[in-house]
Design a protein around this motif. Structure first.
Motif, PDB file in Angstrom:
ATOM      1  N   THR A  79      16.184 -44.975  28.165  1.00 17.59           N
ATOM      2  CA  THR A  79      15.391 -44.642  26.765  1.00 17.59           C
ATOM      3  C   THR A  79      14.357 -43.494  26.779  1.00 17.59           C
ATOM      4  O   THR A  79      14.253 -42.973  27.840  1.00 17.59           O
ATOM      5  N   GLY A  97      20.828 -43.690  27.085  1.00 19.93           N
ATOM      6  CA  GLY A  97      20.989 -42.330  26.991  1.00 19.93           C
ATOM      7  C   GLY A  97      21.671 -41.704  28.166  1.00 19.93           C
ATOM      8  O   GLY A  97      21.317 -42.242  29.288  1.00 19.93           O
ATOM      9  N   ASP A 150      19.321 -47.733  20.132  1.00 18.29           N
ATOM     10  CA  ASP A 150      19.747 -46.659  19.512  1.00 18.29           C
ATOM     11  C   ASP A 150      20.714 -46.019  20.366  1.00 18.29           C
ATOM     12  O   ASP A 150      20.306 -45.367  21.642  1.00 18.29           O
ATOM     13  N   ARG A 161      22.528 -43.183  19.196  1.00 18.84           N
ATOM     14  CA  ARG A 161      22.842 -42.151  18.609  1.00 18.84           C
ATOM     15  C   ARG A 161      24.172 -41.948  18.061  1.00 18.84           C
ATOM     16  O   ARG A 161      24.861 -42.978  17.971  1.00 18.84           O
ATOM     17  N   MET A 162      24.640 -40.833  17.495  1.00 15.14           N
ATOM     18  CA  MET A 162      26.033 -40.752  16.975  1.00 15.14           C
ATOM     19  C   MET A 162      26.259 -41.754  16.051  1.00 15.14           C
ATOM     20  O   MET A 162      27.437 -42.287  15.951  1.00 15.14           O
ATOM     21  N   ASN A 163      25.093 -41.989  15.148  1.00 19.01           N
ATOM     22  CA  ASN A 163      25.484 -43.358  14.148  1.00 19.01           C
ATOM     23  C   ASN A 163      25.963 -44.639  14.620  1.00 19.01           C
ATOM     24  O   ASN A 163      26.691 -45.016  13.995  1.00 19.01           O
ATOM     25  N   THR A 201      16.293 -48.176  13.371  1.00 22.02           N
ATOM     26  CA  THR A 201      17.162 -47.272  12.764  1.00 22.02           C
ATOM     27  C   THR A 201      18.086 -47.813  11.370  1.00 22.02           C
ATOM     28  O   THR A 201      17.784 -48.881  11.246  1.00 22.02           O
ATOM     29  N   ALA A 205      28.964 -36.770  22.678  1.00 20.34           N
ATOM     30  CA  ALA A 205      28.539 -36.112  21.396  1.00 20.34           C
ATOM     31  C   ALA A 205      29.858 -36.100  20.543  1.00 20.34           C
ATOM     32  O   ALA A 205      30.984 -36.111  20.856  1.00 20.34           O
ATOM     33  N   ARG A 207      30.825 -35.006  12.868  1.00 19.85           N
ATOM     34  CA  ARG A 207      29.627 -35.219  12.278  1.00 19.85           C
ATOM     35  C   ARG A 207      29.705 -35.056  10.714  1.00 19.85           C
ATOM     36  O   ARG A 207      29.083 -35.667   9.880  1.00 19.85           O
TER      37      ARG A 207
END
Length: 231
Positions: A10, A67, A112, A114-116, A161, A218, A224
């Motif tokens: 993180t 991450g 988290d 990322r990428m929703n 989030t 990603a 996206r």
């Protein structure tokens, strides 16, 4: 037993030295990078304890999920040191370390992704024992798997989030508390790795690999846009 531990999954980077049950640690919030900090911190901790790298019995690292860049950083530093020193490596789950760092009880760990999406897992923590109730997985807050029963504490930055909000709504009164400020720590990594190393566990450096859980690094532009993101 002397054990060095790295955690970089993180934005909260940390390094810990476990010396016969006593843990010293250095950490900082590093949103980007951090490769220049891990080894100097490790050397500082060793020097402060009067130890050298040659006196280590093993090295541990937060294997993930988390991450991608941070996981590769912690794994690479660990592998490099372990290869040079011919030491065993103990990969430790990041979500399990997060649960241990949060305290005892029933812990729903959420980071988290990322990428929703968020990484989630559930544990029962008692002392330094962390029993996995629900294995690590990744998903959106509206669809991620949830643990059964009530009396859970939600911890981790995933709860900061919108997906964390969705998890809270779905869990309802089954959460006794939620704390998004808790992060996995190298100290917790060391506490989980120490009994493994004491049993002559661990793996060779080349076999120590990150646990990504999710393969994609990603989203594509089309993905996206489909999820409401911008170009």
């Amino acid at each position: 037993m002397n054990l060095l531990a790295f955690e970089a999954a993180t934005s909260r980077l940390s390094v810990a030295l476990y010396r016969d049950g006593v843990i010293t640690e250095k950490s900082a919030d590093v949103p980007n990078g951090g490769s220049e900090r891990l080894l100097p911190w490790a050397n500082e901790l060793l020097a402060e304890s009067g130890l050298t790298l040659r006196q280590l019995d093993g090295i541990a690292f937060g294997a993930g999920p988390g991450g991608f860049t941070g996981l590769r950083l912690a794994c690479g530093v660990t592998q490099g040191l372990a290869c040079g020193l011919d030491l065993p490596v103990v990969p430790v789950g990041t979500l399990a370390a997060l649960a241990l760092a949060s305290g005892e009880g029933k812990v729903f760990a959420c980071l988290d992704a990322r990428m929703n999406e968020v990484y989630v897992a559930a544990y029962q923590v008692a002392g330094d024992s962390v029993q996995e109730i629900m294995s690590p997985q990744v998903g959106a807050g509206e669809t991620a798997f949830l643990p059964d029963g009530d009396g859970w504490r939600g911890v981790g930055d995933g709860f900061a989030t919108a997906h964390g909000d969705a998890l809270c709504q779905r869990m309802g009164g089954r959460f006794t508390a939620v704390d998004a400020s808790v992060f996995p720590t190298a100290g917790a990594i060391a506490r989980l790795a120490a009994p493994v190393l004491a049993r002559s566990g661990g793996v060779e450096a080349a076999q120590a690999l990150p646990l990504y859980v999710r393969d994609k690094v990603a989203l594509t532009t089309a993905e996206r846009l489909a999820r409401g993101g911008s170009k």
